[in-house]
Write a protein that holds these residues in place. Sequence first.
Motif, PDB file in Angstrom:
ATOM      1  N   GLU A 168      -3.164  -0.437 -12.192  1.00 27.94           N
ATOM      2  CA  GLU A 168      -4.550  -1.171 -11.272  1.00 27.94           C
ATOM      3  C   GLU A 168      -5.587  -0.691 -12.823  1.00 27.94           C
ATOM      4  OE1 GLU A 168      -8.275  -0.947  -8.470  1.00 27.94           O
ATOM      5  OE2 GLU A 168      -6.811  -0.591  -7.841  1.00 27.94           O
ATOM      6  N   GLY A 169      -4.913   1.125 -12.916  1.00 30.54           N
ATOM      7  CA  GLY A 169      -5.431   1.994 -14.118  1.00 30.54           C
ATOM      8  C   GLY A 169      -5.212   1.593 -15.476  1.00 30.54           C
ATOM      9  N   ALA A 170      -3.781   0.609 -15.348  1.00 30.47           N
ATOM     10  CA  ALA A 170      -3.757   0.871 -17.164  1.00 30.47           C
ATOM     11  C   ALA A 170      -4.498  -1.004 -17.479  1.00 30.47           C
ATOM     12  CB  ALA A 170      -2.129  -0.221 -16.850  1.00 30.47           C
ATOM     13  N   LEU A 171      -4.602  -1.768 -16.396  1.00 26.73           N
ATOM     14  CA  LEU A 171      -5.092  -2.956 -16.768  1.00 26.73           C
ATOM     15  C   LEU A 171      -6.617  -3.160 -16.822  1.00 26.73           C
ATOM     16  CD1 LEU A 171      -2.970  -5.353 -14.230  1.00 26.73           C
ATOM     17  CD2 LEU A 171      -3.373  -5.828 -16.451  1.00 26.73           C
ATOM     18  N   HIS A 172      -7.462  -2.368 -15.866  1.00 31.21           N
ATOM     19  CA  HIS A 172      -8.577  -1.923 -15.623  1.00 31.21           C
ATOM     20  C   HIS A 172      -9.348  -0.298 -15.529  1.00 31.21           C
ATOM     21  CE1 HIS A 172      -9.151  -6.146 -13.829  1.00 31.21           C
ATOM     22  NE2 HIS A 172      -8.770  -5.389 -13.112  1.00 31.21           N
ATOM     23  N   PRO A 173      -9.354   0.202 -17.354  1.00 35.00           N
ATOM     24  CA  PRO A 173      -9.093   1.283 -18.239  1.00 35.00           C
ATOM     25  C   PRO A 173     -10.487   2.169 -17.090  1.00 35.00           C
ATOM     26  CG  PRO A 173      -8.400  -0.219 -20.137  1.00 35.00           C
ATOM     27  CD  PRO A 173      -8.850  -1.435 -18.548  1.00 35.00           C
ATOM     28  N   ASN A 205     -11.516 -14.629  -2.325  1.00 37.75           N
ATOM     29  CA  ASN A 205     -11.589 -14.866  -3.634  1.00 37.75           C
ATOM     30  C   ASN A 205     -12.287 -13.483  -3.602  1.00 37.75           C
ATOM     31  OD1 ASN A 205      -9.660 -16.627  -4.725  1.00 37.75           O
ATOM     32  ND2 ASN A 205     -11.538 -17.954  -4.905  1.00 37.75           N
ATOM     33  N   ASP A 206     -13.211 -12.783  -2.875  1.00 38.80           N
ATOM     34  CA  ASP A 206     -14.515 -12.289  -3.488  1.00 38.80           C
ATOM     35  C   ASP A 206     -13.824 -10.890  -2.762  1.00 38.80           C
ATOM     36  OD1 ASP A 206     -16.315 -13.602  -4.826  1.00 38.80           O
ATOM     37  OD2 ASP A 206     -17.772 -14.093  -2.817  1.00 38.80           O
ATOM     38  N   GLU A 207     -13.070 -10.421  -2.242  1.00 36.07           N
ATOM     39  CA  GLU A 207     -12.861  -9.874  -0.653  1.00 36.07           C
ATOM     40  C   GLU A 207     -11.360  -8.800  -1.789  1.00 36.07           C
ATOM     41  OE1 GLU A 207     -13.125  -5.799   1.510  1.00 36.07           O
ATOM     42  OE2 GLU A 207     -15.047  -7.970   1.044  1.00 36.07           O
ATOM     43  N   ILE A 208     -10.464  -9.891  -2.566  1.00 38.99           N
ATOM     44  CA  ILE A 208      -9.395  -9.463  -2.543  1.00 38.99           C
ATOM     45  C   ILE A 208     -10.116  -8.809  -3.979  1.00 38.99           C
ATOM     46  CG2 ILE A 208      -9.171 -11.662  -4.329  1.00 38.99           C
ATOM     47  CD1 ILE A 208      -6.565  -9.479  -2.679  1.00 38.99           C
ATOM     48  N   ARG A 209     -11.205  -9.052  -4.949  1.00 34.26           N
ATOM     49  CA  ARG A 209     -11.274  -8.225  -5.409  1.00 34.26           C
ATOM     50  C   ARG A 209     -11.867  -6.870  -4.820  1.00 34.26           C
ATOM     51  NH1 ARG A 209     -14.537 -12.668  -7.192  1.00 34.26           N
ATOM     52  NH2 ARG A 209     -12.678 -14.174  -8.338  1.00 34.26           N
ATOM     53  N   ARG A 210     -12.152  -6.607  -3.992  1.00 37.05           N
ATOM     54  CA  ARG A 210     -12.067  -5.080  -3.749  1.00 37.05           C
ATOM     55  C   ARG A 210     -11.213  -4.028  -3.393  1.00 37.05           C
ATOM     56  NH1 ARG A 210     -16.254  -8.605  -1.481  1.00 37.05           N
ATOM     57  NH2 ARG A 210     -18.320  -8.977  -2.775  1.00 37.05           N
ATOM     58  N   VAL A 211      -9.702  -5.025  -2.778  1.00 34.74           N
ATOM     59  CA  VAL A 211      -8.733  -3.921  -2.369  1.00 34.74           C
ATOM     60  C   VAL A 211      -8.285  -3.375  -3.356  1.00 34.74           C
ATOM     61  CG1 VAL A 211      -6.474  -4.778  -1.430  1.00 34.74           C
ATOM     62  CG2 VAL A 211      -8.600  -6.117  -0.577  1.00 34.74           C
ATOM     63  N   PRO A 212      -7.704  -2.250  -3.289  1.00 36.25           N
ATOM     64  CA  PRO A 212      -7.083  -1.425  -4.274  1.00 36.25           C
ATOM     65  C   PRO A 212      -5.695  -2.390  -4.746  1.00 36.25           C
ATOM     66  CG  PRO A 212      -7.736  -0.293  -2.755  1.00 36.25           C
ATOM     67  CD  PRO A 212      -8.037  -1.303  -2.361  1.00 36.25           C
ATOM     68  N   PHE A 213      -5.319  -2.298  -5.802  1.00 35.96           N
ATOM     69  CA  PHE A 213      -3.802  -3.040  -5.911  1.00 35.96           C
ATOM     70  C   PHE A 213      -3.263  -2.459  -5.476  1.00 35.96           C
ATOM     71  CE2 PHE A 213      -4.463  -4.650 -10.948  1.00 35.96           C
ATOM     72  CZ  PHE A 213      -5.410  -5.409  -9.965  1.00 35.96           C
ATOM     73  N   TRP A 262      -1.043   5.293 -16.225  1.00 37.15           N
ATOM     74  CA  TRP A 262      -0.500   4.443 -17.121  1.00 37.15           C
ATOM     75  C   TRP A 262      -1.917   4.289 -18.349  1.00 37.15           C
ATOM     76  CZ3 TRP A 262       2.492   0.822 -14.060  1.00 37.15           C
ATOM     77  CH2 TRP A 262       3.845   1.654 -13.906  1.00 37.15           C
ATOM     78  N   ASP A 263      -1.822   4.442 -19.575  1.00 35.88           N
ATOM     79  CA  ASP A 263      -2.440   4.222 -20.166  1.00 35.88           C
ATOM     80  C   ASP A 263      -2.551   2.598 -20.975  1.00 35.88           C
ATOM     81  OD1 ASP A 263      -3.795   5.676 -21.041  1.00 35.88           O
ATOM     82  OD2 ASP A 263      -2.349   6.644 -22.518  1.00 35.88           O
TER      83      ASP A 263
END
Length: 546
Positions: free
Chosen positions: A427-432, A472-480, A442-443
């Motif tokens: 998640e951190g690599a895909l969304h800095p 679709n909306d709620e899945i975007r709030r779930v931590p990877f 990871w960078d």
Amino acid sequence: MAFADKNNEKIGAVNRGAPCESGLCGFCRVDCQGRCETWLSSLLGRRTLVPKDYGNASIGSDNTAFSGVSYNALRIRGRAFGGQGLDEAAARSGDVAYTDARLETRIGAHAQYDCRYPFVIGALSRNPVVDKYWDSFAVGAALCGIPLVIGENVGGGDRKTVFNADGSIKELPDLDRRIAVYKRYYDGKGALFVQLNPNDAYNGVADYVARVYGDDVCVEIKWGQGAKPLNGEGRITDPEFARFMKSRSYCLRPDPEDPRVLEDFRAGKFRYFTRYTSMAYPALNDPDAVLEEVAAKVESLRRQGAKRFSLKTGSFGAPDLALGLRVASELGFELYTVDGSGGGTGMSPADVMDHWGVPSILLHAMTHRLAARRAAAGKPLTHIAVGGGLARPSQVFKALALGAPYVKAVCMSRVFMVPAFLGCNIEGALHPERRAAVNGSWDALPKTVTDIGQTPEDIFAGYDALRERLGNDEIRRVPFGAIAMWTMCDRLGAGLQLHMGGARKFAVDLIARDDIAAANRETAEATGIDYIAEQDMELAERLVVG
């Protein structure tokens, strides 16, 4: 101790470090780029249950040596005829697959918590690793529908604690937040436990939990853990926080209230204070006195609103194990968790972790023996969970069979931590912009991930199933990290179903001791499980002559 192979070429997994019997590295880093079996299954899910490159390879079995006593020396039984838990019409028609095996179960002698899997995530206490990844742990556990234990010191170590005028606790903001994160995705499957060590039990945390969450959580009393018999310790670099922890009944060395100590700290003569959690009952030599002490505390908490209790103990010897089982059963507890020497979140001295206590398979065999003795005596018996270095589907099946019918669940922690670390790094690599918030390491995505995919939909095998369930909306709030946990847990459950199907046991509560066999006589003697070459031989000799 039996160790796993470092390289599992059949599924493309390889350990960065030396693996334990669980298959996890003995030293598991949060920034690891892979790719052990659990790391890989957090992305590929069920695909890691079968060998790779189908159609281009032949595959051989590795498990051919059974020296010594370990879970590796237990074999899971297969059957060519017979079966339990099947729909009779479906069975006769041949319309049966291993995926029909039912994993749902109920955990808790009285509360009967509905759970999607016979798994419990053992106590995740206050420490830097758990603090950073709590949202993934909690959301993942709730989505999986399995019990999660909030570990020791979460309440006692909360610097933002708000006190009433009489010194009692008014608010525990960090504990409140951790409970809320789990409850947001809780759908009636699973349960939330809050663990209390000796400090938590007597510094007001227990009373707060009873008053505020008595109907919502199960209070777990902690006597010890498999990684060490000493309870926890931690380093504190802030003298103000060290003084706060001393005021909350913890043992601090050196003393942060000593002016000479503070002078030495400011002069740089030492860099941190060490916080020690109190030991369980060091002044009580009479087992009955321990029972009375626990009973008194439980009764006090019940008067304040606590409804349900459990007990957690470690790899102590038979008398301690027996006393814990008696206490939990006689006081009407929901669960008795017996934790073998399997490791944890990094708070245990390495030499202690490696050399103390009863190894898991022997501890679990002793637990069954003592539970059977109590049941035979007509005494009440609580539900039991066992843990300690277990992470694979085969190990879950073996543990349930070894402890049947008294063991209702398998307690695991490290195997659920790996996907949380991995998902947060992705998640951190895909969304800095989220990297700091999710504690991503990871960078950019490493090749071990990009070989699988570039987007969450492609990287996580469980993404589409969760999106269909949540929208679709709620899945975007779930931590990877939670998505990775769900993916790994789905694979763990499917792997358990494979073994259940082979044993022809199509419900978790049907798994029995004769579903496993000891591959050597030493293991048979140590566990009470039949030696594989002699199991059901009398029946076989009758069958062969007709």
